[in-house]
Design an enzyme around this catalytic site. Structure first.
Site, short mmCIF file in Angstrom:
data_model
loop_
_atom_site.label_atom_id
_atom_site.label_comp_id
_atom_site.label_asym_id
_atom_site.label_seq_id
_atom_site.Cartn_x
_atom_site.Cartn_y
_atom_site.Cartn_z
CE1 TYR A 30 17.77 8.82 -34.26
CE2 TYR A 30 18.48 7.01 -33.16
CZ TYR A 30 18.63 8.22 -33.57
OH TYR A 30 19.87 8.68 -33.83
CE LYS B 291 19.81 22.24 -41.61
NZ LYS B 291 20.70 23.32 -41.57
CG ASP C 243 22.05 9.00 -31.52
OD1 ASP C 243 23.26 9.05 -30.65
OD2 ASP C 243 22.06 8.06 -32.27
CG ASP D 103 23.21 24.41 -39.46
OD1 ASP D 103 22.18 24.98 -38.85
OD2 ASP D 103 23.25 24.38 -40.74
O1 LIG Z 1 20.92 1.63 -30.34
C1 LIG Z 1 22.11 1.81 -30.88
O2 LIG Z 1 22.61 1.11 -31.37
C2 LIG Z 1 22.62 3.34 -30.88
C3 LIG Z 1 22.07 4.29 -30.04
C4 LIG Z 1 22.49 5.41 -29.86
O3 LIG Z 1 23.49 5.83 -30.58
C5 LIG Z 1 22.29 6.31 -28.72
O4 LIG Z 1 21.22 6.11 -27.86
O5 LIG Z 1 22.83 7.33 -28.33
MG LIG Z 2 24.35 7.77 -29.66
#
Ligand SMILES: O=C(O)CCC(=O)C(=O)O
Ligand SMILES: [Mg+2]
Ligand SMILES: NC(=O)C1=CN([C@@H]2O[C@H](COP(=O)(O)OP(=O)(O)OC[C@H]3O[C@@H](n4cnc5c(N)ncnc54)[C@H](OP(=O)(O)O)[C@@H]3O)[C@@H](O)[C@H]2O)C=CC1
Length: 414
Positions: A161, A231, A303, A279
């Site tokens: 990210y 992972k 996420d 997983d």
């Molecule tokens: O920033 C985004 O567009 C997605 C962020 C996301 O999926 C989240 O923080 O769970």
């Molecule tokens: Mg998300």
């Protein structure tokens, strides 16, 4: 500080941090971002619920002084040019400490990078905290949704990210690939001529502060275990290191001792610190949900896990979250879901994720009585089968209401 477009409410006072503790006045200024897509619908339904809970709990003695700050499409409108995340929005949250936001759009494949991620990174809100709990009566795809009671601590500032990537065929990708081949002896890139490249930074510092927050939360809230999800069998020096550094924090800072020779550990108060490969974890949360409690994981895993767990307790219409820096006290509360653009402007979607994010915010302020009222109202309203479309389509005998009507039903049920 003077702002260009942000209007600071004159009847409010600043929340401050003293000796690591939030000092919350009776009229705290709280920043909010409406959000894109269904964001404005949801915010219009949510704000009155939060206000009603505070009014009911404190009879007018306490009241939030809302301060609108801008991001996403609305920032473009207000500032009259394509500014997705104005500097003064960051400055305002930096100064006033606490904010709540609706979802913001991120285009796929090209265009701007995520404003949501940028807010977390630029304000260093390193822990994304997403509790997943079941409300009686919510339709769920699993047989025993009540066994799901977990709190995800997702690292919020690192991992892929960080947005360090180069597009295939670009000069940047060519240079990085050349560097990897010539300088680092990497000969495993299968299609070097046509590869995009992404970099995954994971640090001991970033891992330690996240795991520290997760363990402290487990201790403060009498939870049974903290599971490090990674992972690390494949990504040894990022995800594997996350696990090792996680155990290290447990041992060095919390006095954890190996359990049956390790690798699992136990804290002096009996809380188990364990780990699982991601997983396997994703199948076990379906088959053995009771074995998971607090979860500490990296950004991308967090996420995926957030949405998957949300689905188990009824979907992302009811999945709240917070982005927190436990050292500076800064926090932005937001739903797990996105902008659900196909429903924008229809007053249709479920506002519960933002309302429950507001419930988390009230607790962060120490206003537990108001937070409790929201939880009680949520239980009652769902118990009466008054729900939005997402639950109504899976329930027998439900009364389907609009987004705003659901908010009103909560207020009636306080
Ligand atoms: O920033 C985004 O567009 C997605 C962020 C996301 O999926 C989240 O923080 O769970
Ligand atoms: Mg998300
Ligand atoms: N923190 C943030 O601001 C986030 C922003 N995003 C952004 O949002 C945009 C859209 O993303 P997308 O992948 O479609 O994911 P979304 O979470 O926006 O929507 C996916 C589906 O989830 C369901 N859903 C979402 N919100 C609600 C709600 N409040 N009530 C009921 N159901 C809901 C809907 O399901 P159904 O169709 O079955 O009714 C919807 O179609 C993207 O630009 C993405 O980057 C995504 C995640 C987080």
């Amino acid at each position: 500080m003077g702002f260009e477009k942000i209007v600071v409410p004159i009847d409010g006072e600043k929340i401050t941090l003293q000796d690591g503790k939030l000092q919350v006045p009776d009229r705290p200024i709280v920043a909010f971002i409406e959000g894109d897509g269904t964001g404005p619908d949801i915010w219009a339904a949510s704000q009155p619920v939060l206000e009603a809970a505070v009014e009911k709990a404190y009879g007018g003695q306490r009241k939030i002084a809302w301060m609108e700050v801008y991001a996403g499409e609305k920032a473009n409108e207000v500032y009259g040019e394509p500014i997705w995340l104005p500097q003064e929005t960051l400055d305002a949250i930096d100064e006033y400490l606490v904010a709540i936001k609706g979802p913001l759009t991120t285009p796929v494949g090209g265009g701007i990078r995520s404003i949501n991620v940028a807010l977390r990174q630029r304000l260093d809100l390193y822990a994304c905290v997403r509790p997943v709990q079941y409300f009686q009566g919510v339709p769920s795809p699993v047989k025993r949704p009540e066994l799901v009671n977990m709190v995800i601590f997702r690292e919020n500032t690192e991992d892929i990210y960080a947005g360090i990537e180069w597009e295939a065929y670009s000069d940047g990708a060519r240079k990085v690939i050349q560097f990897l081949r010539d300088e680092m002896g990497v000969n495993k890139i299968r299609f070097p001529e046509s590869s995009g490249i992404g970099i995954k930074p994971v640090s001991e510092e970033g891992t330690s502060r996240l795991v520290r927050a997760a363990i402290q939360y487990a201790i403060d809230n009498n939870r049974k275990s903290v599971t490090l999800v990674h992972k690390g069998n494949i990504m040894k020096f990022t995800e594997g290191a996350f696990m090792q550094w996680g155990y290290k924090v447990a041992v060095e800072e919390f006095g954890a001792k190996p359990l049956d020779g390790g690798p699992w550990h136990v804290l002096p108060n009996g809380i188990i610190i364990k780990d699982v490969i991601a997983d396997a974890m994703l199948q076990q949360v379906l088959t053995r949900p009771a074995e998971y409690d607090v979860i500490a994981t990296l950004n991308l895993n967090g996420d995926y896990i957030s949405d998957a767990l949300a689905a188990q307790v009824g979907g992302i219409g009811i999945a709240p979250g917070a982005n927190i820096n436990y050292v500076t006290g800064r926090a932005i509360f937001e739903a797990t879901h996105g902008t659900a653009p196909k429903y924008a402007g229809q007053d249709k979607v479920n506002p519960s994720s933002v309302i429950l994010s507001g419930e988390m915010m009230l607790r962060h302020l120490g206003w537990h009585e108001a937070a409790d009222l929201i939880l009680k109202a949520m239980e009652r309203t769902i118990g009466q089968k008054i729900v939005t479309y997402d639950f109504a389509r899976l329930m027998e005998g439900a009364t389907e209401v609009k987004c705003s009507e659901f908010g009103q039903a909560l207020i009636r049920n306080m």
